[in-house]
Design a protein around this motif. Structure first.
Motif, PDB file in Angstrom:
ATOM      1  N   LEU A  77      66.984  53.949 -19.712  1.00  0.00           N
ATOM      2  CA  LEU A  77      67.882  53.187 -20.608  1.00  0.00           C
ATOM      3  C   LEU A  77      68.841  54.113 -21.349  1.00  0.00           C
ATOM      4  O   LEU A  77      70.015  53.785 -21.525  1.00  0.00           O
ATOM      5  CB  LEU A  77      67.061  52.337 -21.585  1.00  0.00           C
ATOM      6  CG  LEU A  77      66.281  51.189 -20.941  1.00  0.00           C
ATOM      7  CD1 LEU A  77      65.332  50.536 -21.946  1.00  0.00           C
ATOM      8  CD2 LEU A  77      67.224  50.130 -20.355  1.00  0.00           C
ATOM      9  N   ASN A  78      68.350  55.292 -21.736  1.00  0.00           N
ATOM     10  CA  ASN A  78      69.235  56.256 -22.409  1.00  0.00           C
ATOM     11  C   ASN A  78      70.325  56.738 -21.453  1.00  0.00           C
ATOM     12  O   ASN A  78      71.478  56.884 -21.843  1.00  0.00           O
ATOM     13  CB  ASN A  78      68.439  57.456 -22.933  1.00  0.00           C
ATOM     14  CG  ASN A  78      67.611  57.088 -24.160  1.00  0.00           C
ATOM     15  OD1 ASN A  78      67.868  56.076 -24.805  1.00  0.00           O
ATOM     16  ND2 ASN A  78      66.615  57.901 -24.475  1.00  0.00           N
ATOM     17  N   ALA A  79      69.947  56.949 -20.195  1.00  0.00           N
ATOM     18  CA  ALA A  79      70.925  57.434 -19.215  1.00  0.00           C
ATOM     19  C   ALA A  79      71.962  56.350 -18.891  1.00  0.00           C
ATOM     20  O   ALA A  79      73.147  56.646 -18.737  1.00  0.00           O
ATOM     21  CB  ALA A  79      70.206  57.875 -17.944  1.00  0.00           C
ATOM     22  N   THR A 136      71.582  49.800 -23.778  1.00  0.00           N
ATOM     23  CA  THR A 136      70.847  49.199 -24.901  1.00  0.00           C
ATOM     24  C   THR A 136      71.058  50.058 -26.143  1.00  0.00           C
ATOM     25  O   THR A 136      71.277  51.270 -26.038  1.00  0.00           O
ATOM     26  CB  THR A 136      69.321  49.154 -24.600  1.00  0.00           C
ATOM     27  OG1 THR A 136      68.908  50.419 -24.051  1.00  0.00           O
ATOM     28  CG2 THR A 136      68.975  48.049 -23.631  1.00  0.00           C
ATOM     29  N   ASN A 137      70.948  49.429 -27.310  1.00  0.00           N
ATOM     30  CA  ASN A 137      70.963  50.229 -28.533  1.00  0.00           C
ATOM     31  C   ASN A 137      69.529  50.677 -28.828  1.00  0.00           C
ATOM     32  O   ASN A 137      68.592  50.300 -28.113  1.00  0.00           O
ATOM     33  CB  ASN A 137      71.605  49.451 -29.694  1.00  0.00           C
ATOM     34  CG  ASN A 137      70.804  48.223 -30.097  1.00  0.00           C
ATOM     35  OD1 ASN A 137      69.574  48.204 -30.001  1.00  0.00           O
ATOM     36  ND2 ASN A 137      71.488  47.181 -30.550  1.00  0.00           N
ATOM     37  N   GLU A 138      69.379  51.468 -29.885  1.00  0.00           N
ATOM     38  CA  GLU A 138      68.071  52.061 -30.178  1.00  0.00           C
ATOM     39  C   GLU A 138      66.973  51.014 -30.382  1.00  0.00           C
ATOM     40  O   GLU A 138      65.864  51.152 -29.863  1.00  0.00           O
ATOM     41  CB  GLU A 138      68.193  52.918 -31.432  1.00  0.00           C
ATOM     42  CG  GLU A 138      67.571  54.294 -31.289  1.00  0.00           C
ATOM     43  CD  GLU A 138      67.901  55.173 -32.480  1.00  0.00           C
ATOM     44  OE1 GLU A 138      67.087  55.191 -33.405  1.00  0.00           O
ATOM     45  OE2 GLU A 138      68.973  55.789 -32.471  1.00  0.00           O
ATOM     46  N   THR A 176      66.060  49.395 -27.036  1.00  0.00           N
ATOM     47  CA  THR A 176      65.271  50.327 -26.213  1.00  0.00           C
ATOM     48  C   THR A 176      63.832  50.342 -26.716  1.00  0.00           C
ATOM     49  O   THR A 176      62.878  50.293 -25.935  1.00  0.00           O
ATOM     50  CB  THR A 176      65.875  51.752 -26.290  1.00  0.00           C
ATOM     51  OG1 THR A 176      67.227  51.690 -25.856  1.00  0.00           O
ATOM     52  CG2 THR A 176      65.103  52.731 -25.431  1.00  0.00           C
ATOM     53  N   GLU A 177      63.673  50.381 -28.027  1.00  0.00           N
ATOM     54  CA  GLU A 177      62.350  50.409 -28.645  1.00  0.00           C
ATOM     55  C   GLU A 177      61.548  49.156 -28.285  1.00  0.00           C
ATOM     56  O   GLU A 177      60.367  49.236 -27.930  1.00  0.00           O
ATOM     57  CB  GLU A 177      62.525  50.517 -30.169  1.00  0.00           C
ATOM     58  CG  GLU A 177      61.282  50.900 -30.921  1.00  0.00           C
ATOM     59  CD  GLU A 177      60.555  52.093 -30.324  1.00  0.00           C
ATOM     60  OE1 GLU A 177      61.209  53.114 -30.040  1.00  0.00           O
ATOM     61  OE2 GLU A 177      59.335  51.983 -30.116  1.00  0.00           O
ATOM     62  N   CYS A 224      60.587  49.308 -24.523  1.00  0.00           N
ATOM     63  CA  CYS A 224      59.610  50.362 -24.230  1.00  0.00           C
ATOM     64  C   CYS A 224      58.257  50.075 -24.869  1.00  0.00           C
ATOM     65  O   CYS A 224      57.218  50.392 -24.296  1.00  0.00           O
ATOM     66  CB  CYS A 224      60.155  51.727 -24.643  1.00  0.00           C
ATOM     67  SG  CYS A 224      61.596  52.184 -23.649  1.00  0.00           S
ATOM     68  N   ARG A 264      62.486  54.608 -21.157  1.00  0.00           N
ATOM     69  CA  ARG A 264      63.362  55.103 -22.225  1.00  0.00           C
ATOM     70  C   ARG A 264      64.417  56.060 -21.659  1.00  0.00           C
ATOM     71  O   ARG A 264      65.594  55.978 -21.984  1.00  0.00           O
ATOM     72  CB  ARG A 264      62.519  55.809 -23.298  1.00  0.00           C
ATOM     73  CG  ARG A 264      63.274  56.204 -24.538  1.00  0.00           C
ATOM     74  CD  ARG A 264      62.356  56.885 -25.536  1.00  0.00           C
ATOM     75  NE  ARG A 264      61.228  56.043 -25.918  1.00  0.00           N
ATOM     76  CZ  ARG A 264      61.269  55.109 -26.858  1.00  0.00           C
ATOM     77  NH1 ARG A 264      62.393  54.905 -27.520  1.00  0.00           N
ATOM     78  NH2 ARG A 264      60.206  54.379 -27.148  1.00  0.00           N
ATOM     79  N   GLU A 265      63.973  56.946 -20.755  1.00  0.00           N
ATOM     80  CA  GLU A 265      64.920  57.885 -20.120  1.00  0.00           C
ATOM     81  C   GLU A 265      65.988  57.123 -19.331  1.00  0.00           C
ATOM     82  O   GLU A 265      67.168  57.448 -19.387  1.00  0.00           O
ATOM     83  CB  GLU A 265      64.179  58.817 -19.150  1.00  0.00           C
ATOM     84  CG  GLU A 265      63.407  59.913 -19.837  1.00  0.00           C
ATOM     85  CD  GLU A 265      62.460  60.636 -18.866  1.00  0.00           C
ATOM     86  OE1 GLU A 265      62.716  60.623 -17.646  1.00  0.00           O
ATOM     87  OE2 GLU A 265      61.468  61.200 -19.368  1.00  0.00           O
ATOM     88  N   LYS A 306      72.801  53.860 -20.845  1.00  0.00           N
ATOM     89  CA  LYS A 306      73.530  53.465 -22.071  1.00  0.00           C
ATOM     90  C   LYS A 306      73.840  51.961 -22.116  1.00  0.00           C
ATOM     91  O   LYS A 306      74.969  51.552 -22.373  1.00  0.00           O
ATOM     92  CB  LYS A 306      74.844  54.251 -22.195  1.00  0.00           C
ATOM     93  CG  LYS A 306      74.671  55.756 -22.301  1.00  0.00           C
ATOM     94  CD  LYS A 306      76.030  56.408 -22.580  1.00  0.00           C
ATOM     95  CE  LYS A 306      76.087  57.895 -22.411  1.00  0.00           C
ATOM     96  NZ  LYS A 306      74.957  58.714 -22.739  1.00  0.00           N
TER      97      LYS A 306
END
Ligand SMILES: [Fe+2]
Length: 154
Positions: free
Chosen positions: A84-86, A90-92, A95-96, A99, A81-82, A88
């Motif tokens: 993918l967030n870094a 994927t959308n929420e 990512t869900e 993960c 998750r970290e 950028k």
């Protein structure tokens, strides 16, 4: 560069810095192998192959980066998750999905959602196809037999 390649570039940089060359070899083989098999299984089952390919690349990243496999599925889901967030990429919801698959991938005796099943099956398939002369591990036998039937191999 498409997002699968963006993710692979990030993971490759992590892997290339692994000190132990034998572990590094295992990490490349396993992560790319599982990623390829995620693609294959997702295509066969009509699931999202792009996200499955990415889940395969990330699924054991915690074990290989920390050299610690204890509770690696749960810790790996947070780490993915970290990443993918870094990045950028994927959308929420995406990512869900990724993960969640990583979170459950060690639970091979349970049947999960159709997307999460892709990663569990790809993990088993990679272990079993790496060397067909090796004995199949008892906890992977059932899934391997089902996969062989699904792909017309037995
Ligand atoms: Fe794995």
């Amino acid at each position: 560069m498409n997002r699968i390649e963006v993710l692979r570039k990030y993971i490759d940089e992590m892997l290339i810095n692994m000190v132990d060359s034998e572990e590094r070899r295992c990490a490349y083989l396993h992560l790319y192998g599982v990623s390829h098999l995620c693609t294959l299984i997702a295509l066969k089952r009509g699931e999202n192959a792009e996200l499955a390919t990415m889940a395969g690349m990330l699924h054991d990243i915690y074990s290989y980066s920390k050299m610690d496999s204890k509770d690696h599925a749960h810790k790996g889901a947070s780490m993915a998750r970290e990443i993918l967030n870094a990045l950028k990429i994927t959308n929420e919801a995406e990512t869900e999905l990724i993960c969640s698959a990583i979170y459950t991938h060690s639970e091979k005796e349970v049947i999960h959602s159709s997307f999460n099943e892709i990663l569990i099956d790809a993990d088993v398939f990679q272990h079993c196809l790496y060397n067909p002369l090796f004995e199949i591990m008892p906890h992977e036998k059932d899934r391997y037999e089902k996969l062989k039937r699904e792909f017309g191999l037995s």
